[in-house]
Design a protein around this motif. Structure first.
Motif, PDB file in Angstrom:
ATOM      1  N   GLY A  54       0.819  -1.214  -0.232  1.00  0.00           N
ATOM      2  CA  GLY A  54      -0.068   0.132  -0.148  1.00  0.00           C
ATOM      3  C   GLY A  54       0.761   1.019   0.009  1.00  0.00           C
ATOM      4  O   GLY A  54       0.432   2.366   0.123  1.00  0.00           O
ATOM      5  N   LYS A  55       2.152   1.069  -0.160  1.00  0.00           N
ATOM      6  CA  LYS A  55       3.098   2.216  -0.191  1.00  0.00           C
ATOM      7  C   LYS A  55       4.052   2.041  -1.204  1.00  0.00           C
ATOM      8  O   LYS A  55       4.283   0.810  -1.416  1.00  0.00           O
ATOM      9  N   THR A  56       4.687   3.040  -1.667  1.00  0.00           N
ATOM     10  CA  THR A  56       5.578   3.022  -2.477  1.00  0.00           C
ATOM     11  C   THR A  56       7.217   2.742  -1.806  1.00  0.00           C
ATOM     12  O   THR A  56       7.250   2.815  -0.803  1.00  0.00           O
ATOM     13  N   LEU A  57       8.214   2.093  -2.498  1.00  0.00           N
ATOM     14  CA  LEU A  57       9.363   1.745  -2.031  1.00  0.00           C
ATOM     15  C   LEU A  57       9.954   3.173  -1.623  1.00  0.00           C
ATOM     16  O   LEU A  57      10.427   2.951  -0.279  1.00  0.00           O
ATOM     17  N   THR A  58       9.816   4.428  -1.973  1.00  0.00           N
ATOM     18  CA  THR A  58      10.362   5.537  -1.569  1.00  0.00           C
ATOM     19  C   THR A  58       9.814   5.650  -0.043  1.00  0.00           C
ATOM     20  O   THR A  58      10.393   6.283   0.563  1.00  0.00           O
ATOM     21  N   GLU A  59       8.416   5.572  -0.108  1.00  0.00           N
ATOM     22  CA  GLU A  59       7.922   5.881   1.215  1.00  0.00           C
ATOM     23  C   GLU A  59       8.351   4.847   2.267  1.00  0.00           C
ATOM     24  O   GLU A  59       8.588   5.374   3.471  1.00  0.00           O
ATOM     25  N   LEU A  60       8.355   3.803   1.954  1.00  0.00           N
ATOM     26  CA  LEU A  60       8.807   2.591   2.889  1.00  0.00           C
ATOM     27  C   LEU A  60      10.145   3.059   3.495  1.00  0.00           C
ATOM     28  O   LEU A  60      10.578   2.550   4.804  1.00  0.00           O
ATOM     29  N   VAL A  61      11.179   3.274   2.717  1.00  0.00           N
ATOM     30  CA  VAL A  61      12.748   3.639   2.740  1.00  0.00           C
ATOM     31  C   VAL A  61      12.718   4.848   3.847  1.00  0.00           C
ATOM     32  O   VAL A  61      13.330   4.915   4.796  1.00  0.00           O
TER      33      VAL A  61
END
Length: 332
Positions: A273-280
């Motif tokens: 539910g989130k982008t990789l950028t958001e997770l990182v």
């Protein structure tokens, strides 16, 4: 080739079937059993029989088609490729992970590389087709066509990089779906005709086949199994991010899981539910919170430790997520 010629072709006994025909419904000797395993495997081990794609496919092939050998029982085994079985006539009895499954005429069974199964000896009229699929077949073009379908795309991803954690199969009860049968017949006629453009045609029909299977996929898998597949993939992705958050990129993660960056980006967004950028970003800020609270490291050292190089950018990111600056957070 027409449908009648295809039927005659499939009814013919191949070399293995000719050899085992007289032994049908009798106890197969251990010598025959060993020869069978040597035919399909690089290594023969009594406790673990793995059928190797090298024995059945050319190195350049990503899809291969083999008629299932009749009159012989296949003991418990696994594959190092994805397998799709289509029952052309009769039925095939299997035991999959301890449960009995009967695949009837017109039905399809999709097995991942982790599943242990055995197959009872098929009779003369029990004709099945095995489609062997290497992971290279599911390149970004193909995956982009099925990425919006949770079940099949997740099944394929987990089958390829799931580290044997979740064993899965899908039994498509498509005996009344004429399109599925017609697509498989076209695939078989292309394969046996060996005309120019055969590989391109087979790929096209495979695309149409999967598209048809996706339309009614909810009939074939319980919500519990879909949930397990999603959960396992989510765990794999988050574990990789947690270990590599300082230097991770979409390309490096795609390389790790052997997939196209565009596809793995879609998968992360869909499953978590989130982008990789958001997770990182979340991981880096959480780690910086921990270091600010539990160590005496300077703010600059914390910034470097979690993988940021721009101080002012870090301050903005931190305040956006936490609500205060790093200095204010430490003083709390």
């Amino acid at each position: 080739m027409n449908i009648n010629e295809l039927y005659k072709k499939l009814k013919q006994l191949n070399d293995i079937e000719k050899y085992t025909y007289d032994l049908y419904n009798t106890r197969i000797t251990s010598e025959v059993d060993i020869r069978l395993k040597e035919h399909f495997s690089n290594k023969v081990k009594n406790d673990l029989w793995i059928i190797n794609n090298e024995k059945l496919m050319n190195e350049s092939e990503v899809i291969a088609i083999h008629k299932h050998d009749r009159f012989i029982k296949f003991d418990k085994h696994k594959h190092d490729y994805l397998e799709m079985m289509f029952v052309y006539s009769g039925k095939i009895n299997q035991v999959i992970e301890g449960g009995k499954i009967v695949i009837e005429k017109g039905e399809i069974l999709l097995l991942d590389m982790n599943v242990e199964h055995s197959i009872e000896a098929a009779g003369f009229d029990d004709i099945a087709i095995n489609v062997l699929i290497k992971k290279e077949f599911f390149d970004w073009i193909f995956m982009s066509q099925i990425a919006d379908n949770d079940l099949i795309s997740n099944f394929i991803v987990e089958a390829i990089y799931g580290k044997n954690k979740f064993k899965q199969y899908i039994h498509f009860k498509t005996s009344e779906n004429d399109k599925v049968c017609n697509f498989m017949i076209q695939i078989l006629m292309e394969y046996y005709d060996k005309k120019n453009g055969m590989e391109t045609a087979i790929r096209a029909y495979m695309m149409l086949l999967f598209n048809e299977l996706l339309r009614d996929y909810k009939k074939y898998l319980t919500s519990e199994m879909v949930s397990k597949i999603d959960s396992t993939i989510s765990t794999e992705i988050l574990n990789y991010i947690n270990k590599n958050y300082k230097v991770i990129t979409l390309k490096s993660m795609a390389d790790h899981f052997s997939y196209n960056p565009d596809y793995i980006g879609k998968l992360v967004k869909k499953i978590i539910g989130k982008t990789l950028t958001e997770l990182v970003k979340e991981k880096k800020i959480k780690q910086s919170e921990y270091l600010l609270h539990n160590t005496k490291m300077s703010v600059i050292d914390v910034i470097t430790e979690v993988g940021y190089s721009n101080v002012s950018y870090f301050y903005r990111q931190f305040k956006d997520q936490v609500g205060v600056t790093p200095d204010e957070y430490r003083k709390k």
